[in-house]
Design a protein around this motif. Structure first.
Motif, mmCIF file in Angstrom:
data_model
loop_
_atom_site.group_PDB
_atom_site.id
_atom_site.type_symbol
_atom_site.label_atom_id
_atom_site.label_comp_id
_atom_site.label_asym_id
_atom_site.label_seq_id
_atom_site.Cartn_x
_atom_site.Cartn_y
_atom_site.Cartn_z
ATOM 1 N N UNK A 136 3.508 -60.503 -13.520
ATOM 2 C CA UNK A 136 2.467 -61.505 -13.357
ATOM 3 C C UNK A 136 2.324 -62.497 -14.508
ATOM 4 N N UNK A 137 3.321 -62.614 -15.367
ATOM 5 C CA UNK A 137 3.233 -63.607 -16.450
ATOM 6 C C UNK A 137 3.927 -64.908 -16.067
ATOM 7 N N UNK A 138 5.079 -64.821 -15.407
ATOM 8 C CA UNK A 138 5.855 -66.031 -15.108
ATOM 9 C C UNK A 138 5.727 -66.415 -13.637
ATOM 10 N N UNK A 139 5.850 -67.707 -13.391
ATOM 11 C CA UNK A 139 5.859 -68.232 -12.018
ATOM 12 C C UNK A 139 7.206 -67.926 -11.374
ATOM 13 N N UNK A 140 7.275 -68.116 -10.085
ATOM 14 C CA UNK A 140 8.542 -68.071 -9.372
ATOM 15 C C UNK A 140 8.635 -69.358 -8.549
ATOM 16 N N UNK A 141 9.515 -70.300 -8.867
ATOM 17 C CA UNK A 141 10.548 -70.201 -9.890
ATOM 18 C C UNK A 141 10.011 -70.491 -11.297
ATOM 19 N N UNK A 142 10.757 -69.988 -12.278
ATOM 20 C CA UNK A 142 10.489 -70.340 -13.671
ATOM 21 C C UNK A 142 11.804 -70.237 -14.455
ATOM 22 N N UNK A 143 11.744 -70.670 -15.712
ATOM 23 C CA UNK A 143 12.990 -70.755 -16.494
ATOM 24 C C UNK A 143 12.737 -70.353 -17.941
ATOM 25 N N UNK A 144 13.585 -69.467 -18.430
ATOM 26 C CA UNK A 144 13.539 -69.079 -19.852
ATOM 27 C C UNK A 144 14.784 -69.642 -20.527
ATOM 28 N N UNK A 145 14.594 -70.280 -21.692
ATOM 29 C CA UNK A 145 15.741 -70.778 -22.456
ATOM 30 C C UNK A 145 15.674 -70.193 -23.864
ATOM 31 N N UNK A 146 16.694 -69.425 -24.215
ATOM 32 C CA UNK A 146 16.791 -68.861 -25.557
ATOM 33 C C UNK A 146 17.710 -69.738 -26.392
ATOM 34 N N UNK A 147 17.436 -69.825 -27.692
ATOM 35 C CA UNK A 147 18.377 -70.563 -28.533
ATOM 36 C C UNK A 147 19.245 -69.566 -29.288
ATOM 37 N N UNK A 148 20.519 -69.599 -28.947
ATOM 38 C CA UNK A 148 21.522 -68.794 -29.645
ATOM 39 C C UNK A 148 22.194 -69.656 -30.690
ATOM 40 N N UNK A 149 23.522 -69.685 -30.649
ATOM 41 C CA UNK A 149 24.269 -70.458 -31.649
ATOM 42 C C UNK A 149 25.757 -70.388 -31.331
ATOM 43 N N UNK A 150 26.509 -71.345 -31.859
ATOM 44 C CA UNK A 150 27.969 -71.151 -31.816
ATOM 45 C C UNK A 150 28.345 -69.871 -32.555
#
Ligand code: NAD
Length: 254
Positions: A136-150
């Motif tokens: 019950x925290x995120x909508x559907x649809x929703x999007x998570x973007x993590x920042x990684x790295x090369x």
């Protein structure tokens, strides 16, 4: 400017500086509702004031917190949900840490030095994902973007803690995308190359920068250029993209 992000509720960690601040600026200009977090309280206050002037003060809340704290992260996500009385449409997990040491081989690194990088870039990211993916925290649809790295895609000598932490961040992204996809939640990562932010400026000042491999574009990136990729992944325009690690590196690995 109206976009698929207008009136979407988006959380941003690392919002007080660099790529996180640039992302928050784009989101504010596009009319998103923002819940910002960072452990640098003074910079977060400054960012909040600037962003409120780009948008509307009622559209933005800020919470000083350390993503290593389970309780703080859980409280922040549930407070965001309650404050705006709605589920969250997007999460930009950008907070990250680079040890400002001159390159050190594995045999020279202390437990504490290795642990700090992993605790922020990997365990802190895990704690954000766990809070965001709770029922019950995120909508559907929703999007998570993590920042990684090369550094999550190849090894760099002298930088093993950061390299390991970012490989794990990409792994968390892929596993989370498999778990959450059928709930309508997409999970992707952006892997920046060298980008002109306070993190990199501090590394250069401490002479801790690694030699740059050949870049196709012949220059480092600007934080806005990474923020545009994050924003695209947050929006509906990328609706069929999940589990991807998007390089934004000026062609570093080509
Ligand atoms: N700048 C680059 O060249 C580069 C390259 C690849 C990946 N990255 C990644 O991009 C992300 C953003 O980095 P940046 O270059 O904008 O750096 P930055 O130092 O300018 O910004 C990072 C922000 O994260 C916050 N932060 C760090 N640890 C935190 C914690 N435990 N809890 C809460 N907030 C915390 C900092 O206070 C800061 O405001 C990081 O994940 C970094 O690893 C940066």
């Amino acid at each position: 400017m109206s976009s698929s992000l207008t009136n979407k509720l988006i959380t941003v960690t690392g919002a007080a500086s660099g790529i996180g601040l640039s992302t928050a600026r784009i989101l504010a200009r596009r009319g998103a509702l923002l819940s910002l977090a960072d452990y640098n309280k003074a910079n977060l206050t400054k960012a909040h004031e600037e962003l409120a002037s780009l948008s509307s003060p009622k559209n933005i809340i800020s919470t000083p917190l350390d993503i290593r704290s389970t309780a703080s992260v859980n409280d922040w996500i549930s407070h965001t949900r309650k404050h705006f009385s709605r589920t969250i449409d997007g999460c930009a997990n950008i907070a990250g840490f680079h040890p400002l040491w001159a390159p050190k081989n594995i045999e020279e690194i202390t437990d504490e030095e290795f642990d700090e990088t992993i605790q922020i870039n990997t365990v802190g990211l895990f704690k954000c994902l766990r809070a965001q993916l709770a029922p019950d925290m995120l909508s559907s649809p929703s999007s998570i973007v993590n920042v990684g790295s090369v550094s999550g895609l190849i090894g760099f000598a002298g930088d093993s803690a950061y390299v390991a932490s970012k490989h794990a961040a990409h792994g968390l992204t892929k596993a989370a995308s498999k778990e959450a996809g059928k709930r309508g939640i997409r999970v992707n990562a952006v892997a920046p190359g060298q980008t002109n932010t306070p993190m990199v400026q501090a590394m250069a000042a401490g002479k801790g920068t690694l030699p740059l491999p050949f870049l196709s574009l012949g220059r480092e990136g600007q934080p806005e250029e990474i923020a545009e990729v994050i924003s695209w992944l947050l929006g509906e325009e990328s609706s069929y993209v999940t589990g991807s690690i998007y390089r934004a590196d000026g062609g570093m690995l080509d």
